[in-house]
Write a protein that holds these residues in place. Structure first.
Motif, PDB file in Angstrom:
ATOM      1  N   LEU A  66       0.820  -1.213   0.000  1.00  0.00           N
ATOM      2  CA  LEU A  66       0.000   0.000   0.000  1.00  0.00           C
ATOM      3  C   LEU A  66       0.857   1.269   0.000  1.00  0.00           C
ATOM      4  O   LEU A  66       0.443   2.294  -0.548  1.00  0.00           O
ATOM      5  CB  LEU A  66      -0.933  -0.002   1.211  1.00  0.00           C
ATOM      6  CG  LEU A  66      -2.080  -1.021   1.167  1.00  0.00           C
ATOM      7  CD1 LEU A  66      -2.716  -1.172   2.540  1.00  0.00           C
ATOM      8  CD2 LEU A  66      -3.126  -0.596   0.139  1.00  0.00           C
TER       9      LEU A  66
ATOM     10  N   ALA B  46      -5.424  -5.743  -5.267  1.00  0.00           N
ATOM     11  CA  ALA B  46      -4.255  -4.952  -4.874  1.00  0.00           C
ATOM     12  C   ALA B  46      -3.252  -4.849  -6.012  1.00  0.00           C
ATOM     13  O   ALA B  46      -2.684  -3.778  -6.261  1.00  0.00           O
ATOM     14  CB  ALA B  46      -3.607  -5.580  -3.642  1.00  0.00           C
TER      15      ALA B  46
ATOM     16  N   ASP C  22      -4.508  -2.368  -8.563  1.00  0.00           N
ATOM     17  CA  ASP C  22      -5.093  -1.130  -8.011  1.00  0.00           C
ATOM     18  C   ASP C  22      -6.567  -1.015  -8.394  1.00  0.00           C
ATOM     19  O   ASP C  22      -7.074   0.085  -8.674  1.00  0.00           O
ATOM     20  CB  ASP C  22      -4.330   0.110  -8.483  1.00  0.00           C
ATOM     21  CG  ASP C  22      -2.948   0.216  -7.850  1.00  0.00           C
ATOM     22  OD1 ASP C  22      -2.802  -0.244  -6.703  1.00  0.00           O
ATOM     23  OD2 ASP C  22      -2.019   0.728  -8.496  1.00  0.00           O
TER      24      ASP C  22
ATOM     25  N   THR D   1     -13.460   1.172   2.793  1.00  0.00           N
ATOM     26  CA  THR D   1     -12.197   1.337   2.068  1.00  0.00           C
ATOM     27  C   THR D   1     -12.447   1.784   0.638  1.00  0.00           C
ATOM     28  O   THR D   1     -11.740   2.651   0.106  1.00  0.00           O
ATOM     29  CB  THR D   1     -11.413   0.009   2.080  1.00  0.00           C
ATOM     30  OG1 THR D   1     -11.186  -0.393   3.431  1.00  0.00           O
ATOM     31  CG2 THR D   1     -10.089   0.150   1.374  1.00  0.00           C
TER      32      THR D   1
ATOM     33  N   VAL E 282      -9.475   4.064  -0.781  1.00  0.00           N
ATOM     34  CA  VAL E 282      -8.404   3.183  -0.322  1.00  0.00           C
ATOM     35  C   VAL E 282      -7.335   3.904   0.509  1.00  0.00           C
ATOM     36  O   VAL E 282      -6.161   3.936   0.126  1.00  0.00           O
ATOM     37  CB  VAL E 282      -7.745   2.439  -1.506  1.00  0.00           C
ATOM     38  CG1 VAL E 282      -6.945   1.242  -0.987  1.00  0.00           C
ATOM     39  CG2 VAL E 282      -8.774   1.977  -2.509  1.00  0.00           C
TER      40      VAL E 282
ATOM     41  N   THR F  47      -4.552   4.120   3.279  1.00  0.00           N
ATOM     42  CA  THR F  47      -3.646   3.042   3.719  1.00  0.00           C
ATOM     43  C   THR F  47      -4.052   2.409   5.043  1.00  0.00           C
ATOM     44  O   THR F  47      -4.114   1.170   5.139  1.00  0.00           O
ATOM     45  CB  THR F  47      -2.207   3.560   3.783  1.00  0.00           C
ATOM     46  OG1 THR F  47      -1.800   3.982   2.465  1.00  0.00           O
ATOM     47  CG2 THR F  47      -1.257   2.477   4.280  1.00  0.00           C
TER      48      THR F  47
ATOM     49  N   ALA G 238      -7.261   0.345   4.483  1.00  0.00           N
ATOM     50  CA  ALA G 238      -7.016  -0.787   3.593  1.00  0.00           C
ATOM     51  C   ALA G 238      -6.218  -1.880   4.300  1.00  0.00           C
ATOM     52  O   ALA G 238      -6.486  -3.081   4.130  1.00  0.00           O
ATOM     53  CB  ALA G 238      -6.272  -0.309   2.345  1.00  0.00           C
TER      54      ALA G 238
END
Length: 407
Positions: free
Chosen positions: A89, A279, A282, A371, A376, A378, A381
């Protein structure tokens, strides 16, 4: 030491007495002395061998020790997963551009060493395309994030391997357990190699690509998936060694509950694994609305790539859509499992496990939606990723509670 000396002195005395009386005393006396000497030798040998023999037999006490060790190892794996998620992240995973098992354990110390490390990083695509204006203090932050993750991985390896050697020598493992711990240690080694294989994919020059430098989502999901498998295997083995199996009255409804719980656990694992693709691409930044994706329930670009199968692994829209569907399916399955279990007479500990699983499922979905809507952040998330591991933990606990008693 004193006891051993006394035994030796007594034995020598008996033998001298036997020799001196050999010609002067009756045969009965000589026979008694010989028997006494032999019995002393037998007792002394038995006293010497008994503790060593007893130590080689696994017992309930040694099983508890091994079970607690495995739970501790699984906790360290959770730490590695969470730290790896934060590293991803904060976009720190490509800051260390080479891999050495021992040499990299010591980070740069002097200014010259830091500048040399920064100079190596500047030769790779992430700096050239994304971070060309990065300063040395900013580089130190991302470097320490990745370095911490790698050092934690080494700690995990030592936590598995060193106790394995000790317990093996002490005879704490049964034959079947020996195979299991060897598999776990081998998996730790494989996980380390897979981590570097993943990082290498983000260091490669890709002139034909217009995307930002990032690791392959396939390798990222493999890295996360193998970590989760290691965690599940360690946790399951530890729990089954520490928690006594319940003596259920076998019935059709119990069989259905077990199958339901296994399917639900598999769905939870698959949902967590799909998060690695989110992840890696993205995909959490594509449609930041819920329950609709933009203005539609099914977005227009859901199957924009060709061939169609490619969308499920490389199209950020499809990957986010799949993760939503899997999350909702997991929540539905866990809710159904909870409702089904309430109609059965189960042990109190089992009911607690299922209730916690249901509560965690709703909390995890709330974290995921938050989130997404907040683009998102950090901390949120990372909490959501940790929640997926917590949910998986509770699912394994439920399965351990419902397991059959081995015959």
């Amino acid at each position: 030491m004193l006891l051993s000396s006394l035994r030796t002195s007594a034995l020598s005395g008996y033998r001298r007495a036997a020799n001196s009386l050999h010609h002067g005393k009756s045969p009965q006396m000589r026979q008694w002395l010989v028997k006494r000497s032999q019995s002393t030798v037998t007792v002394e040998a038995g006293a010497t061998c008994t503790p060593a023999a007893a130590a080689t037999v696994p017992s309930a006490a040694t099983n508890r020790i091994v079970g607690r060790w495995l739970l501790g190892c699984s906790g360290l794996v959770v730490g590695a997963v969470v730290l790896g998620g934060v590293t991803r992240l904060t976009e720190s995973g490509l800051s260390m551009v080479d891999w050495h098992l021992v040499r990299e354990m010591k980070p740069p110390q002097s200014q010259a060493e830091w500048e040399a490390e920064f100079s190596k990083y500047q030769q790779f695509p992430e700096f050239k395309i994304m971070n060309h204006d990065m300063t040395l203090p900013e580089f130190k932050f991302i470097f320490y994030m990745e370095w911490g993750h790698r050092m934690w991985g080494r700690l995990v390896g030592l936590a598995y391997i060193l106790p394995t050697v000790y317990f093996w020598r002490k005879g704490y493992f049964t034959r079947s357990m020996k195979g299991k711990v060897l598999g776990l240690c081998g998996f730790v080694f494989f996980q380390g190699l897979l981590g570097w294989y993943m990082v290498k994919s983000g260091l490669e020059d890709k002139p034909e690509s217009h995307d930002i430098p990032r690791v392959s989502q396939y390798r990222l999901s493999a890295h996360l998936g193998s970590a989760l498998l290691l965690y599940c295997a360690s946790l399951w083995t530890g729990l089954t060694m520490l928690l006594p199996a319940h003596k259920f009255a076998e019935s059709k409804r119990l069989l259905q509950l077990r199958k339901f719980a296994k399917g639900t656990g598999g769905l939870v694992f698959l949902t967590a694994l799909s998060g690695a693709f989110v992840a890696g691409l993205d995909a959490g930044l594509v449609y930041n609305s819920f329950p609709k994706m933009g203005e539609r329930w099914i977005p227009d670009d859901l199957l924009a790539f060709s061939p169609t199968l490619k969308n499920f692994f490389e199209n950020p829209t499809t990957v986010q859509f799949d993760h939503r569907i899997l999350a909702i399916s997991s929540l539905t399955a866990i809710t159904g499992l909870y409702m089904f279990s309430r109609r059965m007479r189960l042990p109190r500990r089992t009911k607690i496990a299922i209730s916690l699983l249901a509560a965690m499922a709703y909390g995890q979905v709330a974290l995921g939606i938050s989130t997404l809507l907040l683009y998102v952040p950090t901390p949120l998330a990372a909490t959501h990723q940790s929640g997926s591991v917590a949910l998986l933990t509770l699912a394994i606990w439920v399965l351990a509670e419902l397991r059959k008693i081995p015959k």
